[in-house]
Write an enzyme that holds these catalytic residues in place. Structure first.
Site, PDB file in Angstrom:
ATOM      1  N   LEU A  14       0.864  -1.178   0.000  1.00 16.98           N
ATOM      2  CA  LEU A  14       0.000   0.000   0.000  1.00 16.98           C
ATOM      3  C   LEU A  14       0.902   1.229   0.000  1.00 16.98           C
ATOM      4  O   LEU A  14       1.917   1.263   0.697  1.00 16.98           O
ATOM      5  CB  LEU A  14      -0.905   0.030   1.242  1.00 16.98           C
ATOM      6  CG  LEU A  14      -1.954  -1.078   1.388  1.00 16.98           C
ATOM      7  CD1 LEU A  14      -2.704  -0.920   2.707  1.00 16.98           C
ATOM      8  CD2 LEU A  14      -2.931  -1.078   0.219  1.00 16.98           C
ATOM      9  N   ASP A  15       0.527   2.253  -0.775  1.00 19.27           N
ATOM     10  CA  ASP A  15       1.289   3.498  -0.801  1.00 19.27           C
ATOM     11  C   ASP A  15       1.322   4.133   0.581  1.00 19.27           C
ATOM     12  O   ASP A  15       0.452   3.872   1.426  1.00 19.27           O
ATOM     13  CB  ASP A  15       0.664   4.493  -1.784  1.00 19.27           C
ATOM     14  CG  ASP A  15       0.769   4.035  -3.230  1.00 19.27           C
ATOM     15  OD1 ASP A  15       1.720   3.301  -3.543  1.00 19.27           O
ATOM     16  OD2 ASP A  15      -0.105   4.414  -4.028  1.00 19.27           O
ATOM     17  N   ILE A  16       2.281   5.019   0.790  1.00 17.62           N
ATOM     18  CA  ILE A  16       2.447   5.652   2.091  1.00 17.62           C
ATOM     19  C   ILE A  16       1.179   6.388   2.539  1.00 17.62           C
ATOM     20  O   ILE A  16       0.819   6.357   3.718  1.00 17.62           O
ATOM     21  CB  ILE A  16       3.663   6.616   2.083  1.00 17.62           C
ATOM     22  CG1 ILE A  16       3.879   7.225   3.476  1.00 17.62           C
ATOM     23  CG2 ILE A  16       3.522   7.692   1.033  1.00 17.62           C
ATOM     24  CD1 ILE A  16       5.165   8.018   3.602  1.00 17.62           C
ATOM     25  N   ARG A  20      -4.654   5.075  -8.798  1.00 16.09           N
ATOM     26  CA  ARG A  20      -4.325   6.499  -8.888  1.00 16.09           C
ATOM     27  C   ARG A  20      -4.115   6.918 -10.339  1.00 16.09           C
ATOM     28  O   ARG A  20      -4.616   7.962 -10.776  1.00 16.09           O
ATOM     29  CB  ARG A  20      -3.076   6.788  -8.056  1.00 16.09           C
ATOM     30  CG  ARG A  20      -3.249   6.482  -6.574  1.00 16.09           C
ATOM     31  CD  ARG A  20      -1.916   6.472  -5.841  1.00 16.09           C
ATOM     32  NE  ARG A  20      -1.284   7.788  -5.856  1.00 16.09           N
ATOM     33  CZ  ARG A  20      -0.029   8.000  -5.482  1.00 16.09           C
ATOM     34  NH1 ARG A  20       0.727   6.984  -5.084  1.00 16.09           N
ATOM     35  NH2 ARG A  20       0.473   9.222  -5.517  1.00 16.09           N
TER      36      ARG A  20
END
Length: 341
Positions: free
Chosen positions: A149-151, A252
């Site tokens: 998962l992205d930050i 995204r």
């Protein structure tokens, strides 16, 4: 659809796990191998090509070496050469004092990842990455995430507790034998007739943001996402999404390409100046009028996998919904309706 997982072999653990953050680390070393099929260039050209960052800024915090020899910006580097960047000790950003446990058994640890905490060392986070803090809290050096998962993305994150089972779990994600559902708040009025996003995407399509993925007519990587539901608000739409492929930045990039970037997403905002300003100043107040929210409104709501031992189909669902992350921004969200697990 699978029911939320319950197991007789669940390990007794507190609902929240305390994390001991590190204030100042002891520095870090990065190794960079120059491609064998590349061409001779300067160190400055190499670093900007690989990272998109200005080498001079990196030299303010550390130094580049070839073996024990320091390298200057105009130093020539050649194919196959190993470059080492040694960053001096620095004060790391703060992280939450605890993380919520969704599930734990002898094979799996499932947590509620907070937004703003990286899974693995990234940028100014090194010791304060989630992997480092959880390994220390549980005294388990083999603890390893089986997906990413992205930050700035929150939600369900699954870790393998046994090295011998890690490959089996990771192959489920590689083969698509899993199901993930996300909540995303996007700019504008998303067309409810759109039931699927699909296309091919490739990294490096932006000349100004090297790490950004963009749509291509041929080549690239296939990206497919189902749109399960759409709820409309005054300025934004709330989507329930099921990615059928698992590419980096997939949701995204796809939503930005569709003309509906995720609210709060700096890198994939329709105006690239937003991300460039953020990289230079790191001041969210300069950009909040364009972003509306300080972090990207993307939440991993549920993940369904096959248990590596019992072979049960296990669904792990987040204890929170995306609007819960932004209690002061209720006016931006549509009236929220939760889908059944």
């Amino acid at each position: 659809m699978s029911r939320p997982y319950q197991s007789a072999a669940m390990v007794t653990m507190e609902r929240f796990l305390k994390l001991r953050a590190v204030k100042r680390n002891q520095g870090r070393e990065h190794k960079i191998r120059v491609s064998e099929d590349g061409h001779r260039c300067s160190l400055d050209q190499l670093i900007q090509t690989l990272t998109g960052k200005k080498t001079a800024l990196l030299l303010q915090d550390g130094a580049f070496f070839s073996g024990s020899t320091p390298l200057s910006l105009d130093a020539s580097v050649s194919c196959g050469q190993e470059i080492v960047y040694r960053r001096r000790a620095w004060v790391e950003p703060a992280i939450p004092a605890e993380v919520q446990i969704i599930h734990c058994d002898d094979s799996l640890l499932v947590v509620e990842k907070p937004a703003g905490v990286p899974m693995t060392p990234s940028g100014d986070f090194y010791c304060n990455s989630l992997v480092h803090r959880l390994r220390e809290a549980l005294n388990e050096k083999d603890l390893s995430p089986i997906h990413r998962l992205d930050i700035e993305t929150s939600g369900v994150l699954i870790f393998s507790r046994k090295r011998s089972e890690r490959g089996t779990l990771q192959r489920q994600f590689q083969s698509g034998n899993i199901q993930k559902i996300y909540h995303a708040l996007v700019f504008g009025h998303f067309d409810p007739r759109v039931k699927r996003l699909h296309g091919r995407f490739e990294k490096g399509q932006s000349r100004r943001i090297f790490s950004k993925w963009g749509a291509v007519s041929s080549g690239g990587k296939k990206c497919v996402t189902e749109v399960l539901s759409v709820q409309h608000g005054k300025v934004a739409s709330l989507l329930h999404l099921k990615p059928l492929t698992g590419r980096t930045n997939q949701l995204r990039a796809q939503l930005s390409d569709a003309g509906h970037p995720i609210v709060g997403d700096k890198k994939y905002h329709c105006d690239e100046e937003v991300y460039l300003d953020w990289i230079e100043h790191r001041n969210i107040q300069r950009l909040i009028h364009k972003l509306l929210l300080p972090t990207q409104a993307l939440h991993a709501w549920s993940v369904t996998i096959q248990h590596p031992v019992t072979q049960d189909r296990c669904q792990f669902t987040s204890a929170m919904d995306l609007p819960d992350r932004f209690p002061g921004a209720a006016g931006i969200f549509p009236q929220f309706q939760r889908l059944d697990p």
